[in-house]
Design an enzyme around this catalytic site. Structure first.
Site, PDB file in Angstrom:
ATOM      1  N   ASP A  75       3.507 -19.817   2.986  1.00  0.00           N
ATOM      2  CA  ASP A  75       3.386 -19.707   4.489  1.00  0.00           C
ATOM      3  C   ASP A  75       3.498 -18.149   4.902  1.00  0.00           C
ATOM      4  OD1 ASP A  75       3.435 -19.691   7.273  1.00  0.00           O
ATOM      5  OD2 ASP A  75       4.686 -21.190   7.798  1.00  0.00           O
ATOM      6  N   LYS A 115      -1.802 -15.867  12.849  1.00  0.00           N
ATOM      7  CA  LYS A 115      -1.224 -14.746  13.866  1.00  0.00           C
ATOM      8  C   LYS A 115      -2.010 -13.751  13.755  1.00  0.00           C
ATOM      9  CE  LYS A 115       3.615 -16.360  13.941  1.00  0.00           C
ATOM     10  NZ  LYS A 115       3.943 -16.535  15.476  1.00  0.00           N
ATOM     11  N   TYR A 118       9.528 -23.342  24.648  1.00  0.00           N
ATOM     12  CA  TYR A 118      11.140 -23.672  24.502  1.00  0.00           C
ATOM     13  C   TYR A 118      11.597 -23.418  25.911  1.00  0.00           C
ATOM     14  CZ  TYR A 118       9.269 -22.786  19.838  1.00  0.00           C
ATOM     15  OH  TYR A 118       8.506 -22.901  18.775  1.00  0.00           O
ATOM     16  N   TYR A 142      10.877 -21.462   8.981  1.00  0.00           N
ATOM     17  CA  TYR A 142      10.151 -22.140  10.084  1.00  0.00           C
ATOM     18  C   TYR A 142       8.655 -22.137   9.701  1.00  0.00           C
ATOM     19  CZ  TYR A 142       8.099 -22.242  14.657  1.00  0.00           C
ATOM     20  OH  TYR A 142       7.045 -22.744  15.506  1.00  0.00           O
TER      21      TYR A 142
HETATM   22  N1  PLP Z   1       4.474 -20.307  10.245  1.00  0.00           N
HETATM   23  C1  PLP Z   1       5.372 -19.293  10.414  1.00  0.00           C
HETATM   24  C2  PLP Z   1       5.925 -18.709   9.358  1.00  0.00           C
HETATM   25  C3  PLP Z   1       5.422 -18.887  11.605  1.00  0.00           C
HETATM   26  O1  PLP Z   1       5.920 -17.849  12.006  1.00  0.00           O
HETATM   27  C4  PLP Z   1       4.657 -19.658  12.633  1.00  0.00           C
HETATM   28  C5  PLP Z   1       4.957 -19.191  14.081  1.00  0.00           C
HETATM   29  O2  PLP Z   1       5.751 -18.634  14.523  1.00  0.00           O
HETATM   30  C6  PLP Z   1       3.912 -20.809  12.408  1.00  0.00           C
HETATM   31  C7  PLP Z   1       3.988 -21.117  11.122  1.00  0.00           C
HETATM   32  C8  PLP Z   1       3.163 -21.531  13.572  1.00  0.00           C
HETATM   33  O3  PLP Z   1       2.043 -20.994  13.630  1.00  0.00           O
HETATM   34  P1  PLP Z   1       1.484 -21.213  15.373  1.00  0.00           P
HETATM   35  O4  PLP Z   1       2.412 -20.745  16.226  1.00  0.00           O
HETATM   36  O5  PLP Z   1       0.404 -20.517  15.287  1.00  0.00           O
HETATM   37  O6  PLP Z   1       1.441 -22.911  15.379  1.00  0.00           O
END
Ligand code: PLP
Length: 427
Positions: free
Chosen positions: A247, A276, A18, A146
């Site tokens: 998610d 993560k 970013y 997100y």
């Molecule tokens: N989903 C959520 C809730 C996230 O916080 C993130 C990353 O910040 C992602 C998906 C995307 O993961 P990555 O950055 O490993 O592609």
């Protein structure tokens, strides 16, 4: 290479997340990381509040994860997963099935969080096709979410903060309900989910799945919502034959105070995304789990297989790191660790409530958030934290931390005091 050579090359050739290639904001060269401390090239040590974007839950250079990786690298660092399998992947799949909410029995390994979201979306679409519901092509989600930066994931990120306007012509058009508005510890009111209820009732025949971040909306606003909202959503999805995708890429493995945030609501999704902290933040690995019903329905449909297969799927090193991280999490009594961090964040951030710059202070598990009235200046604020010996990287109006679970009380108090102090100096 000395620090100035490194920074010159970085400036000449490297895009940061970013960020801009022309006159980018400063970056700080890190030469090592141990426990909760980052060491900069000039010798300064920073207490890390970010856990490298939620992932490093046990701190850096953790001895038992290091040892597992050394052992694994001598055996096999990588092998393709098409037509082959290996113990680290099989053991990790078994572990994830045991630990995650009941009913999730199939594990698809992916190489990043965003990819695991793409996989979840494809699973939902293939599932609906396989059961003769090919008209269900869309996803429903809420504002303020997100889910990653790839196209499928981006299409379900918040339409305003999620860059939709940049890619309008190329993004799938998905359905958005208002974000859950009642706080985690607020009084439940059914009206909070009324718009979503109406949207689902009106358009269920087009909807394959609902995707949400359970309880904690992360990068879309660091917002903690009421557990009843998620219980209601689970019931609505069942009522309308729509899959629920949770998610938990940010929340998984204890961060919110439950091992998985769905447990705050005592629900299980049909599809679950993890990433993560899965490897303790050692390397990239993600997983998309699904119920047996979803996996078997996809497999019975046309073309009889699930159509996805990343090159580095189930990388053995990453799986070994994940196994070692999970062992440590369970051995460490993570619940007590996270409760202690929650208490420390509560105490340390409370003084921020009195500041005129501050709109809200909220803490859940090992996540602490100061919400400001005005956005921070990203060119100057990182330096303000670094000069106070801490690493905090705010975005927009949010100054937030999610420390490693092993951070001691003294470091946590120092981190919180620096946050309050920096916020107090803002215009
Ligand atoms: N989903 C959520 C809730 C996230 O916080 C993130 C990353 O910040 C992602 C998906 C995307 O993961 P990555 O950055 O490993 O592609």
């Amino acid at each position: 290479m000395n620090a100035s050579e490194m920074l010159a090359l970085d400036r000449a050739h490297v895009f940061h997340p970013y960020s801009t290639f022309i006159n980018p904001p400063p970056v700080f060269p890190v030469i090592s990381a141990r426990g909760v401390r980052l060491t900069l090239a000039d010798g300064r040590e920073l207490i890390d509040g970010m856990s490298s974007w939620w992932s490093v839950i046990h701190g850096y250079s953790e001895p038992s994860i290091n040892a597992a990786l050394h052992e694994q690298i001598e055996q096999m660092s990588h092998v393709m997963f098409g037509g082959l399998t290996h113990e680290p992947a099989v053991r990790l799949a078994q572990r994830l099935v045991e630990l995650t909410p009941a009913g999730l029995e199939s594990v698809f390994f992916a190489d990043s969080g965003s990819v695991s979201v793409e996989v979840a979306i494809k699973m939902a679409l293939q599932y609906q096709q396989a059961r003769g519901q090919a008209g269900r092509q869309r996803l429903l989600t809420v504002r303020g979410g997100y889910h990653g930066d790839t196209f499928g994931a981006m299409a379900v990120c918040d339409p305003v903060t999620g860059m939709h306007s940049l890619f309008t012509g190329s993004l799938s058009q998905q359905l958005f309900a208002p974000r859950p508005a009642i706080r985690f510890d607020g009084a439940w009111d059914q009206a909070d989910i009324a718009d979503l209820t109406a949207l689902l009732a009106a358009q269920a025949s087009e909807i394959a799945a609902v995707i949400v971040e359970p309880i904690v909306q992360g990068a879309g606003g660091m917002w903690f919502y009421h557990p009843q909202w998620l219980r209601e959503l689970r019931a609505l999805c069942d009522q309308h034959g729509v899959l629920l995708i949770a998610d938990e890429i940010a929340t998984g493995f204890g961060r919110s105070g439950q091992l998985f945030a769905c447990e705050h609501s005592e629900i299980a999704p049909d599809i679950l995304c993890l990433g993560k902290a899965l490897t303790g933040g050692y390397m990239t690995l993600a997983a998309t789990l699904s119920t047996r019903e979803v996996a078997e329905t996809i497999s019975r449909g046309d073309p009889g297989v699930f159509m996805h297969g990343p090159t580095f799927m189930a990388n053995p090193l990453a799986c070994r790191a994940a196994l070692a991280s999970i062992d440590l999490l369970l051995a460490n009594n993570w619940q007590a660790q996270v409760r202690r961090i929650e208490t420390g964040l509560g105490l340390g951030l409370t003084p921020a409530r009195a500041l005129p710059q501050v709109a809200d202070v909220r803490v859940l598990g090992a996540i602490g958030v100061i919400e400001l009235h005005r956005p921070v200046d990203m060119r100057t604020i990182p330096q303000a934290f670094v000069s106070r010996g801490v690493w905090v990287r705010p975005f927009g109006r949010l100054v937030y931390v999610m420390p490693a679970f092993v951070m001691n009380d003294v470091d946590l108090a120092t981190l919180c005091a620096a946050m309050v102090e920096v916020v107090s100096t803002l215009p």
